[in-house]
Write an enzyme that holds these catalytic residues in place. Sequence first.
Site, PDB file in Angstrom:
ATOM      1  N   ASP A  52      -5.866  -1.474  -5.299  1.00 59.22           N
ATOM      2  CA  ASP A  52      -5.905  -2.846  -5.806  1.00 59.22           C
ATOM      3  C   ASP A  52      -6.475  -2.843  -7.220  1.00 59.22           C
ATOM      4  OD1 ASP A  52      -6.191  -5.577  -6.201  1.00 59.22           O
ATOM      5  OD2 ASP A  52      -8.009  -5.711  -4.979  1.00 59.22           O
ATOM      6  N   ASP A  56      -8.138  -8.790  -5.607  1.00 52.82           N
ATOM      7  CA  ASP A  56      -7.781  -9.765  -4.575  1.00 52.82           C
ATOM      8  C   ASP A  56      -7.702  -9.146  -3.182  1.00 52.82           C
ATOM      9  OD1 ASP A  56      -5.438  -8.312  -4.721  1.00 52.82           O
ATOM     10  OD2 ASP A  56      -4.132 -10.033  -5.126  1.00 52.82           O
ATOM     11  N   ASP A  60      -1.492  -3.189  -5.369  1.00 47.67           N
ATOM     12  CA  ASP A  60      -0.472  -3.738  -6.260  1.00 47.67           C
ATOM     13  C   ASP A  60       0.129  -2.650  -7.146  1.00 47.67           C
ATOM     14  OD1 ASP A  60      -2.490  -3.405  -8.296  1.00 47.67           O
ATOM     15  OD2 ASP A  60      -3.307  -5.352  -7.702  1.00 47.67           O
ATOM     16  N   ASP A 129      12.898   0.954  -0.670  1.00 47.62           N
ATOM     17  CA  ASP A 129      13.414   0.417   0.580  1.00 47.62           C
ATOM     18  C   ASP A 129      14.475  -0.626   0.294  1.00 47.62           C
ATOM     19  OD1 ASP A 129      12.764   0.933   3.366  1.00 47.62           O
ATOM     20  OD2 ASP A 129      10.664   0.817   2.770  1.00 47.62           O
ATOM     21  N   ASP A 231      16.522   0.365   5.483  1.00 45.03           N
ATOM     22  CA  ASP A 231      15.670   0.001   6.609  1.00 45.03           C
ATOM     23  C   ASP A 231      16.494  -0.574   7.757  1.00 45.03           C
ATOM     24  OD1 ASP A 231      12.899  -0.685   7.728  1.00 45.03           O
ATOM     25  OD2 ASP A 231      13.919  -2.633   7.759  1.00 45.03           O
ATOM     26  N   GLU A 285      17.261   4.597   7.967  1.00 40.78           N
ATOM     27  CA  GLU A 285      16.279   4.705   9.034  1.00 40.78           C
ATOM     28  C   GLU A 285      17.035   4.796  10.360  1.00 40.78           C
ATOM     29  OE1 GLU A 285      12.305   2.391  10.624  1.00 40.78           O
ATOM     30  OE2 GLU A 285      13.990   1.217   9.876  1.00 40.78           O
ATOM     31  N   HIS A 351       4.701   4.517   7.772  1.00 35.78           N
ATOM     32  CA  HIS A 351       3.990   3.248   7.868  1.00 35.78           C
ATOM     33  C   HIS A 351       4.145   2.575   9.224  1.00 35.78           C
ATOM     34  CE1 HIS A 351       8.118   2.235   7.094  1.00 35.78           C
ATOM     35  NE2 HIS A 351       7.888   0.979   7.413  1.00 35.78           N
ATOM     36  N   ASP A 352       5.054   3.058  10.051  1.00 41.27           N
ATOM     37  CA  ASP A 352       5.280   2.492  11.381  1.00 41.27           C
ATOM     38  C   ASP A 352       4.614   3.300  12.481  1.00 41.27           C
ATOM     39  OD1 ASP A 352       6.716   0.245  10.710  1.00 41.27           O
ATOM     40  OD2 ASP A 352       8.665   1.232  10.832  1.00 41.27           O
TER      41      ASP A 352
END
Length: 582
Positions: A52, A56, A60, A129, A231, A285, A351-352
């Site tokens: 970050d 926040d 990013d 993606d 995806d 995917e 990430h899954d």
Amino acid sequence: MRSILNCLLPFLVLTVLPGTGIAQENHNAQQDERKWWKEAVVYQVYPRSFKDSDGDGIGDLKGIISKLDYIKSLGVNTVWLNPIYSSPNDDNGYDVSDYRNIMKDFGTMADFDALLKGMHDRGIKLVMDLVVNHSSDEHEWFKQSRSSRSNPYRNYYHWWNAENGKPPYRYSLFDINHDAWMYDSLTNAYYLHYFSRKQPDLNWENPKLRSEVYNIMKFWADKGIDGFRLDAFQFAAKDTTFPAFPKGFEKNFILYYAMQGNLHGYLQEMHQEVLSKYDVMSVAEGAGNSFEDAHNLVDADRHELNMAYAFEGVDIAKPQGYSLLHFKEVFSRWDSAFANAGWLSIFLANHDQARLVSRFGNDDPKFREGSAKMLATFIMTMRGTPYYYNGDELGMTNANFSSINDYRDMPVLNEYKHQENIGGDMEKFMKFTKATSRDNSRTPFQWDNTKNAGFSVGTPWIKVNPNYTSINAAAQEKDPNSCLNYFRSLLKLRAANIPVLVYGKYTLLDKNNPHVYAYVRENSGEKLLVLLNFSASNAQAVLPRMTGRPELLLSNYKQPPQFDKTYSKITLKAYEAAVFKL
């Protein structure tokens, strides 16, 4: 998204068995033309949790830019970036409301342009993606589509008019009620959503929709990106007559959802319209329900995609453990099936999934480093394009959240409510979720031991793993024996041995050993022996007798293993990994 199923369906058995038996013979190395995407090492960056820059609490693009030198130092040459498009963030960016703009949380298009330039200046390629099985319900296409039955965008999505009765049941992966048809009173009709009700499925039978997607791809390719990861695309084609499925189909719904209709026709059209016109890599995917499906996706003469991203290997790990014999059989079978044609990706995390070392290794402090290094050695010495998830190079572990209030993942929160509604075993659900939730891999990257692991000066969008004080990049930079520096050495080894490790033949050794995975990679007379102990105790491997002393190239122990006098037996310490030149 396919791999999240293991996290959300603790009471269903979901299996995909693409082939039978382990290959009984070895094959020669592929003689295909060398391609950059075959030789790539893909590092996956989850932008929301990476770094970050503005306080926040959300990672990013400027945060990623500030860490490009770190990414370069790893030795990777390609980055896969999870979605950064405009999105209401129902599913962490996998619900896109504008494919040509950047989510405000992440920055601006100028930030993206600077990121892409920064990567290319460092010799790093960028793969993005492409989320086009569905869009967000806040996309202008869907707003128009639901406004009236006669709207020009109506056929961009799948609608079932209510006067025809309730549509045949379809299973939703993410919905609280698992019903994939959502009633919309505005036009007295149902729309289809295989995932969240805020992710309506796009209608790929509509050539106008397909043309829109190809133009989006050209927009990003013209900017200079280097590839697309499609995806959930194996679900994109549907039988739009929507026949009834047999009762209980949910247990193996992949057989009914994947590779349906004219999917290959759409991919061939995509290749003709976009992929063939740019030097980009492409990967979908999922790889279907069989080796035939996978080959039809990626064999060069099919003119579809570059490589298969199959889930049978990553789905092996279970909370109760897994069998190394099964692990070896699966990866050997896939290698054999793609030895002469087509191309595979090699991965054990993304990430899954929960964290790599917690699923496939051992996150006990005594064994964490050793098993993390061992697993990295496996991924980087197999044939195929390796994908490595950010933070796994540090041996980051599961967060082990104990309260549902700590979770941020929409499917987990919906499933929690679903289990409550049906009177499910909540203790069992929470135990399963603690071990398998994909939020385990989405906790902030652990940069140093300062507040919030150096990820943000603000309050992170999801809790930081408390072990950041001991597991972090800054500490590992200073330790020559750390997971991080081992990873760098491993990638140098791979880069120095591309002909054998990327294109070479794979031969499994000591097949029935329940603790050691041993194999040889070979090309044009060059041979490398890889030895991996997947257990927490010493284990012996029995090998074909070799002439001459093997040369050690890399080991994850200060004192590497020693062969016996005949060079046919070797004892490996707990989670030991060693690579020898023969």
